[in-house]
Structure formats: structure tokens, C-alpha cells
Design an enzyme around this catalytic site. Structure first.
Site, PDB file in Angstrom:
ATOM      1  N   ASP A  13       0.810  -1.224   0.000  1.00  0.00           N
ATOM      2  CA  ASP A  13       0.000   0.000   0.000  1.00  0.00           C
ATOM      3  C   ASP A  13       0.843   1.273   0.000  1.00  0.00           C
ATOM      4  OD1 ASP A  13      -2.233  -1.731   0.311  1.00  0.00           O
ATOM      5  OD2 ASP A  13      -1.830  -1.786   2.465  1.00  0.00           O
ATOM      6  N   LYS A  16       2.462   2.423  -5.011  1.00  0.00           N
ATOM      7  CA  LYS A  16       3.256   1.992  -6.173  1.00  0.00           C
ATOM      8  C   LYS A  16       2.494   2.209  -7.474  1.00  0.00           C
ATOM      9  CE  LYS A  16       3.371  -2.124  -4.483  1.00  0.00           C
ATOM     10  NZ  LYS A  16       2.838  -1.935  -3.152  1.00  0.00           N
ATOM     11  N   GLY A  40      -3.949  -3.964  -4.401  1.00  0.00           N
ATOM     12  CA  GLY A  40      -4.909  -2.904  -4.701  1.00  0.00           C
ATOM     13  C   GLY A  40      -4.137  -1.666  -5.065  1.00  0.00           C
ATOM     14  N   HIS A  41      -4.105  -1.320  -6.341  1.00  0.00           N
ATOM     15  CA  HIS A  41      -3.365  -0.140  -6.785  1.00  0.00           C
ATOM     16  C   HIS A  41      -4.354   0.937  -7.196  1.00  0.00           C
ATOM     17  CE1 HIS A  41       0.352  -2.819  -7.781  1.00  0.00           C
ATOM     18  NE2 HIS A  41       0.180  -2.601  -6.490  1.00  0.00           N
ATOM     19  N   GLN A 225       2.158  -5.804  -3.306  1.00  0.00           N
ATOM     20  CA  GLN A 225       2.481  -5.893  -1.868  1.00  0.00           C
ATOM     21  C   GLN A 225       3.806  -5.162  -1.607  1.00  0.00           C
ATOM     22  OE1 GLN A 225       1.542  -9.231  -3.397  1.00  0.00           O
ATOM     23  NE2 GLN A 225      -0.449  -8.314  -3.091  1.00  0.00           N
TER      24      GLN A 225
END
Ligand code: IMP
Length: 425
Positions: A13, A16, A40-41, A225
């Protein structure tokens, strides 16, 4: 640039997605090398928010080839939904290529993830329940005939695979966990319905990477991650089941280590963590709550509130080493705007010893005492700053200190969610 790895320096988180999206403007290829729909991006483009779990952030640039490498694990439902959602919002997705060798997260992996978590009691990991652990477990166990992306292209092959897998999985599900077994036809039909959406994009991603490298293309290797969720270098067992660290960019895409030119580690201006496990600089208090609210620190994948804390210089320094970092991208600096003082952990104390690097035995992490350094806060809005010199002097000093702790040069500073809210150094 030619081959650059973008990797999270913390527990995931780190932002990135935004950094990859920005670098993708100059890139020809973005390739994800590990993980699955646990990621989750969030990328904000022109005020529009895109939340990506599986598809590389490069997809938002039409000129970019977006690859999902051999080291990823793929949930067909999630992929189909994400793909359809992007298409509905005008993203062409033409450059998407999915490795046929990537293992498929099947419905029984998701069931097993939940059953395993429920059975862990106090030792619960707090997984995203996306089936990640069970899928990588099958891969490492060399299960006879697991389902890989190639196998989705022929329904008879898929049925054969599922029949074989369920013969074993159903015994575990029923006998070990007392849960309902899964039906072969139901599983096959459930998965098969999604294949037409993305089936045409399945292929040999390694060949694409080799071909692009031969042309001198700019390639970004996008990690999911973060370093401390790595199966070997993270805070085991509270980690994910793959290798987010930069070295895994080679394993997950098929290129050799000499192909990598740059490694950008991404670190927020503070720390967060989801799920269980040690977190030395955690602020389980008003400070943590203010960071959480300002940073919108709630999981993109699970919606869970993230644990928040001050910057951990020991973790940052170690991460730079583990990843062989050549540059640092600092994200979410604006979240710290209101603080009068900002604390940074520079060393750990444990059992009478001072540690400047993460201990090899990460069990010690639960007992370490952070050594704090206080820096003055800047207490000014900074999201309009577009160069380092426009930042208030105290904010400049803060990011300079981060770079010093990491031991690598500062490359980017993010001062807001939008693409334009970024300082390129
Ligand atoms: P899993 O990857 O779903 O097996 O979860 C293992 C651990 O990694 C849990 O603590 C999750 O919260 C954490 N995790 C997995 N993916 C992410 C991510 O993208 N960001 C932050 N934490 C994650």
C-alpha cells in the site's frame, strides 16, 4: 531507465500504482511479476479514480504493453470484472498480455483460504481471503495437473484438471474442515463463463519481454504488496505467499538479474500495515487515527482500516539493501501536513543492543523499542508544489532525511493523489 523495478519498501500500500503509472508515460512495457488480486493499486487520472487489483497500472496508457508475468496468480472472475470495468470507462486494454503459465486462483483456493484462516484461531494471518496462499501452495507442491492460464483455453482440459484437483481438495474441505465439498461442473461453469472476456490475451509473456528488451524498450517491472510481506524477507508468517522483493522481478518474468538497470523503492512518508504482525512504529492513538483519516488508509481490496505509524528508518534502510535500490520515491507526504512535530525511528533497541538494520530473526521485531528523532512539521498545504525548492524547508528536510536513512537518492515525491501532484527530482 530501460529496465526498472518499482517495489514497495514497506508492508504494501505504498502508492506503487501511482508511481508506476507516472513512469509508464515513458515506458513501452509494464509487467507485473508476482501476487494476484490481493493487491490494490489506486491511480487517479484527471480526477477519475481507478482501482486495479490484477491488471498492471500501465493499462491506463494506450501505448503501453501491460503484461501479467509467469509469477502472478490470477482469479478469472476478478480479471474479467476488472477488464470489463476498464473497457466500460474507455480504456482499450489492447496491450494486455497474460502469461499462460500463471497459476489460476480457483474457487476451491478461495474456500480453502477462508477455512484455513478460520482454523488459525489466535494465529490468524489476516489474509485478504483471495485464495493467494492456497494457490501458491499448490504451485510449490507441484500438484499433479494444477490449473494454469493455458488450461482455461479448452473446456475439456479445464474439466479434467478440476476433476483431478477436487478429488483431493474436497477430501480436505469435508474431512479436515467439515465444510461442503465443491461440485466439478459448478466450478468449471463458474470459471468458464469468464474466459471469453480475456482469453484472447493469454500467451507467452516471456517472449514479449525478450523481444522488447532486444528492441531497447523501456520496461517497468511492477511489484505488488511490499518488501515486508515477502515470504522470505518479510515478517514471516504474517506475509503473503509470494516474493514482492525486487529480485523476484526476474523470477516472475523470466529475465536474468543483469537485465535490471534501476530499482525504485516506494515508501510513504509514514508506515502502514494491514493484518496481524509486529509493527514497531505503530501509533495506535490519535496520531495514527489522523494519519489514517488524512491518508484514507483503508484497504483497496478489503476495506479494512490500516494500522498507521511514524516512519521507520530501520525498515527503510533494510529495504533499500534487500531490493538493491537505486532510487527512492516518497509518497503521501501531504498526509503529514498538520503535524507540529514529525517523529522518525532511526534505530531499534532490543535486549541491550542497538540495531540499525532489521534483525535477521524477525521474531525479535515484536520486542524492539524504537529510537525516535523528532523533526519539525511544516504545517502548510503542499499539494501545489511541483519542485523540491517549492516545498517548505521543513518538508525538504524531512524527505532529505528519508533519502539519507535509505542511503539512496530521492527520485520522486508525491504530494497528492493526482498524476500532476508529483515532484520529479
Ligand atoms: P494474502 O496475500 O491475502 O495471503 O495475505 C497475507 C498478508 O498480506 C495479510 O496480512 C494481508 O493483509 C497482506 N496483504 C496482501 N496483499 C496486500 C496488499 O496489497 N497490501 C497490503 N497488505 C497486503
Amino acid at each position: 531507465m530501460p529496465c526498472t523495478v518499482v517495489v514497495g519498501a514497506q508492508w504494501g500500500d505504498e502508492g506503487k500504482g501511482k508511481i508506476t503509472d507516472l513512469l509508464a508515460e515513458q515506458a513501452d512495457v509494464v509487467v507485473r511479476y508476482q501476487g494476484g488480486s490481493n493487491a490494490g493499486h489506486t491511480v487517479v487520472v484527471g480526477g477519475e479514480t481507478f482501482k486495479l487489483h490484477l491488471i498492471p497500472s500501465g493499462i491506463l496508457h494506450d501505448h503501453v504493453l501491460s503484461l501479467m508475468g509467469d509469477g502472478t496468480v490470477i482469479d478469472p472472475q476478478c480479471l474479467a470484472e476488472e477488464y470489463t470495468g476498464l473497457r466500460e470507462r474507455g480504456v482499450s486494454c489492447q496491450g494486455l498480455r497474460i502469461s499462460g503459465n500463471a497459476h489460476v486462483i480457483m474457487p476451491y483456493h478461495i474456500v480453502l483460504d477462508r477455512l484455513q484462516e478460520e482454523s488459525r484461531g489466535k494465529s490468524v494471518i489476516g489474509t485478504t481471503l483471495r485464495g493467494i496462499g492456497p494457490t501458491y501452495t499448490d504451485k510449490a507442491a507441484r500438484m499433479p495437473q494444477p490449473v494454469r492460464m493455458w488450461d482455461l483455453l479448452d473446456k475439456d482440459v479445464l474439466r479434467e484438471r478440476v476433476t483431478g484437483q477436487l478429488a483431493e481438495k474436497n477430501k480436505i474441505i469435508a474431512a479436515l474442515y467439515g465444510a461442503d465439498p465443491l461440485d466439478v461442473d459448478a466450478v468449471v461453469d463458474e470459471v468458464w463463463q469468464y474466459v471469453p472476456v480475456f482469453g484472447g490475451h493469454i500467451g507467452d509473456t516471456r517472449a514479449v519481454v525478450f523481444d522488447q528488451m532486444a528492441r531497447g524498450a523501456n520496461i517497468i517491472f511492477e511489484g505488488a504488496q511490499g518488501t515486508y510481506l515477502d515470504l522470505d524477507y518479510g515478517t514471516y508468517p504474517f506475509v503473503t505467499s509470494s516474493h514482492p522483493v525486487a529480485g523476484a522481478a526476474c523470477l516472475g518474468t523470466g529475465v536474468g538479474p543483469t537485465a535490471i538497470d534501476d530499482v525504485i523503492i516506494v515508501n510513504k512518508a509514514y508506515m502502514t500495515r494491514v493484518g496481524a504482525g509486529a509493527f514497531p512504529t505503530e501509533q495506535d492513538n490519535d496520531t495514527g487515527q489522523l494519519i489514517r483519516e488524512r491518508g484514507k488508509e483503508y484497504g483497496t481490496t478489503t476495506g479494512r482500516p490500516r494500522r498507521c505509524g511514524w516512519l521507520d528508518g530501520v525498515a527503510l534502510r533494510t529495504s533499500a539493501k534487500i531490493n538493491g535500490a537505486t532510487g527512492l520515491a516518497v509518497t503521501l507526504l501531504d498526509v503529514l501536513n498538520p503535524f507540529e512535530q514529525v517523529a522518525v525511528c532511526t534505530e531499534y533497541r532490543v535486549n541491550g543492543e542497538t540495531l540499525t538494520m532489521m534483525p535477521g530473526n524477525l521474531d525479535l521485531l515484536a520486542d524492539v523499542e524504537p529510537v525516535w528523532e523528532e523533526l519539525p512539521g511544516w504545517q502548510t498545504e503542499i499539494s501545489g508544489c511541483r519542485s523540491l525548492s517549492e516545498l517548505p524547508a521543513k518538508a525538504q528536510a524531512y524527505v532529505a532525511r528519508m533519502s539519507e536513512l535509505a542511503g539512496v537518492p530521492l527520485k520522486m515525491v508525491s504530494v497528492g493523489p493526482g498524476r500532476e501532484e508529483t515532484i520529479m527530482v
